[in-house]
Write an enzyme that holds these catalytic residues in place. Structure first.
Site, short mmCIF file in Angstrom:
data_model
loop_
_atom_site.label_atom_id
_atom_site.label_comp_id
_atom_site.label_asym_id
_atom_site.label_seq_id
_atom_site.Cartn_x
_atom_site.Cartn_y
_atom_site.Cartn_z
N CYS A 1 -2.02 6.72 -54.14
CA CYS A 1 -2.26 7.89 -54.97
C CYS A 1 -0.91 8.50 -55.36
O CYS A 1 -0.23 9.09 -54.53
CB CYS A 1 -3.10 8.90 -54.19
SG CYS A 1 -3.55 10.35 -55.10
N HIS B 1 3.68 23.34 -69.76
CA HIS B 1 2.58 23.57 -70.69
C HIS B 1 2.70 22.66 -71.91
O HIS B 1 1.71 22.07 -72.36
CB HIS B 1 2.57 25.03 -71.14
CG HIS B 1 1.83 25.26 -72.40
ND1 HIS B 1 0.46 25.20 -72.48
CD2 HIS B 1 2.26 25.48 -73.67
CE1 HIS B 1 0.09 25.41 -73.72
NE2 HIS B 1 1.16 25.58 -74.46
N ASP C 1 5.38 12.36 -52.63
CA ASP C 1 5.99 13.11 -51.52
C ASP C 1 6.53 12.16 -50.46
O ASP C 1 7.56 12.45 -49.83
CB ASP C 1 4.98 14.07 -50.90
CG ASP C 1 4.88 15.37 -51.68
OD1 ASP C 1 5.78 15.64 -52.50
OD2 ASP C 1 3.91 16.12 -51.49
N GLU D 1 1.68 11.23 -46.52
CA GLU D 1 2.75 11.62 -47.43
C GLU D 1 4.02 12.06 -46.72
O GLU D 1 4.99 12.45 -47.36
CB GLU D 1 2.26 12.74 -48.36
CG GLU D 1 1.64 13.92 -47.66
CD GLU D 1 0.96 14.88 -48.63
OE1 GLU D 1 1.36 14.92 -49.80
OE2 GLU D 1 0.04 15.59 -48.20
#
Length: 592
Positions: free
Chosen positions: A521, A207, A474, A450
């Protein structure tokens, strides 16, 4: 020369600490030591006759917390840019934790069954929830542990009538130093007085990191033993670019960092001017730069960065922090918001990339011994076709309002792609029978490369897929068998490992041979150091965090494609990652 602290006049030596830089830039200011601290929760037995009154006392504490969160939600709306919306989502999630949730039911049951006071029941229930989330070994859920703990402390404070005021008396150019920073604390901040953050815990997805980036404030997280090494009022520098915190800098160091701050701000202004400039190489080759986003609140930053589309919309936000499954209409409405906001720019929606470890009872999934290799992503979607059909229906309906692509995560075989396409065809027929407006042609159905098996089978997949998106994060982890969130092996994670680069190259070439679009990506796409290599390997679409788009665009405009191709060929003959890095650094040095 050591620095003199403002509050005591005593001289303390300079101290340099290292953490994870999660929001770039340099903050120079004074320490505001925020010590939230755990609230003492008394524990005692209660007689049977007091159970109902104790449950009522707990219910009042819950209602008080809901009122407090509502007030914080209004404060959050006054924060600038996407920060207010981002914080609003988190505070809404807090509110849901207090609305007929497992937490509330569990505490009330403990009071009755264990005959303990409400404070003790809260402490025990929070402890069990944290233990359950921690055991799931999931990065997203690990970030939610702090949220659960914060809700527990709020309830105990309400039960014990302990007042809590954060950031009272905070001065301008303060740097928040704390163990962790909760969403509720953030809502109490005046962003005009804070110049940066640094915490002992947290990661790139925490956060604090998200909020710091939203507010444009430098931040470093994961600095061990931080709060024990500072005093309130110490001089401090936070370098969110390099991941360093300097306590009590001497005069020369302070002057150096002030210059770095000025240089960073000047460079950021220059990069801002590139927002509407197309990403074109020196020899006029067009490159498309798209953004990866997790929440609709990131759309404003995405547009400000000059993204030409969304290359990856992580759809997990539709399912998180709720006790029930979102229906087709709700998912459609949320996805349409994104499509409308992009105003004709393409949006690639990745179907649910989660498993029982992330969604638990919501999907009825079993948490296997290794969630990363278990029933997740496309495997879960094909096992729970009802969920998959609902999500596909929502994506297809939203695609009537703008260009959308559908991306399938963790595909390993052509058969999985064929099954997914059959489900999509069935959903299309159902929507057509309901006379639901659909685009013509229908959205392309693509594959996320991935896992190594998918990369090695890329030629076969390319015959059945409409496009590829190579997920380098990944792919690197699975290829090297390294969990980059595990501190003991994270240093071994290296996207420049020749095995990773060869898989990326092979998948890209397979897509080009089949004549389908392909994008990179992941973090490799957002690293300007690697831009020349990726362009040289033939990639013309890169999707990344929106904060990285300006720097990558700047690098694209400096590159001549023919030179990048020659350097990429040289790189692909190497076997040593260090040598590969040196070749790229030498090439990039000629561009600056």
């Amino acid at each position: 020369m050591a620095a003199e602290t403002p509050d005591s006049g005593t001289v303390r030596p300079m101290d340099i600490l290292t953490g994870l830089g999660v929001a770039p830039g340099v903050a120079v200011g004074t320490v505001y030591l925020h010590e939230a601290g755990a609230v003492h929760a008394p524990e005692y037995r209660i007689p049977e006759g007091r159970v109902e009154s104790e449950q009522h006392r707990f219910a009042e504490a819950v209602h008080a917390a809901q009122r407090q969160l509502h007030t914080l939600r209004r404060r959050a709306e006054r924060l600038p840019g996407a920060a207010g919306e981002e914080l609003g989502y988190l505070l809404d999630a807090y509110h849901q934790m207090l609305s007929g949730s497992r937490l509330v039911r569990g505490v009330s049951n403990r009071i009755a069954e264990e005959r303990v006071n409400a404070e003790a029941a809260v402490k025990k229930e929070i402890g069990d929830l944290i233990a359950a989330f921690t055991a799931m070994d999931d990065r997203y859920l690990a970030g939610r542990v702090a949220d659960i703990r914060d809700i527990g402390q709020r309830l105990v404070r309400n039960l014990t009538k302990s007042p809590y005021k954060a950031f009272s008396g905070i001065g301008r150019d303060s740097v928040i130093v704390t163990h962790d920073l909760s969403p509720a604390d953030t809502a109490l901040l005046d962003p005009h007085t804070v110049s940066g953050f640094t915490t002992e815990v947290g990661g790139a997805d925490s956060h604090t990191a998200i909020m710091a980036r939203s507010l444009g404030l430098p931040a470093v997280v994961g600095v061990q033993d931080l709060t024990h090494r500072v005093r309130h009022g110490d001089a401090i520098v936070v370098d969110g670019t390099m991941g360093q915190v300097v306590l009590n800098p001497d005069a020369d160091t302070l002057a150096d960092y002030r210059k770095r701050r000025a240089d960073f701000l000047r460079q950021r202004r220059a990069l801002d001017r590139l927002r509407d400039v197309p990403a074109v190489t020196r020899d006029t080759i067009r490159v498309r730069l798209h953004a990866n986003i997790e929440l609709p609140s990131e759309l404003e930053a995405t547009m400000h960065a000059g993204a030409e589309g969304i290359g990856l919309l992580r759809s997990e936000f539709l399912f998180m922090n709720r006790a029930d499954m979102p229906g087709e209409d709700e998912q459609t409405a949320l996805l349409r918001q994104v499509v409308d906001a992009m105003d004709g720019r393409p949006v690639t929606v990745r179907t649910l990339d989660a498993g029982g470890d992330k969604l638990g009872s919501l999907v009825g999934g079993r948490i296997g011994p290794n969630p990363a290799l278990g029933l997740r992503a496309i495997r879960l979607s094909l096992a729970r076709v009802d969920l998959f059909e609902t999500q596909l229906a929502a994506i297809l309906r939203a695609s009537a309002y703008g260009p959308v692509r559908i991306l399938l995560p963790m595909i390993g075989t052509p058969d999985e792609l064929a099954q997914a396409r059959a489900v999509m065809d069935r959903v299309v027929r159902k929507l057509q029978s309901r006379r639901v407006p659909l685009p013509d042609p229908l959205p392309p159905l693509g594959v996320m490369i991935e896992v190594p098996g998918a990369a090695l089978a890329a030629d076969a997949l390319a015959h059945h897929a409409d496009f590829f998106a190579i997920g380098t994060n990944d792919l690197t982890q699975y290829t090297l068998a390294i969990d980059r969130t595990d501190d003991s092996v994270a240093h071994l994670y290296n996207p420049l490992h020749p095995a990773v680069l060869r898989l990326v190259q092979f998948a890209g070439e397979a897509a080009n041979r089949a004549g389908i679009p392909v994008s990179i990506c992941g973090e490799m796409a957002g690293d300007p150091r690697l831009t020349a290599l990726l362009l040289g390997l033939g990639f013309r679409e890169l999707s990344m965090s929106s904060t990285n788009i300006p720097r990558v665009k700047q690098r694209v405009c400096q590159i001549a494609m023919a030179e990048a191709a020659r350097r990429a060929m040289a790189v692909m003959t190497e076997w040593d990652p260090a040598r590969i890095g040196a070749l790229l650094d030498d090439f990039n040095a000629t561009l600056e």
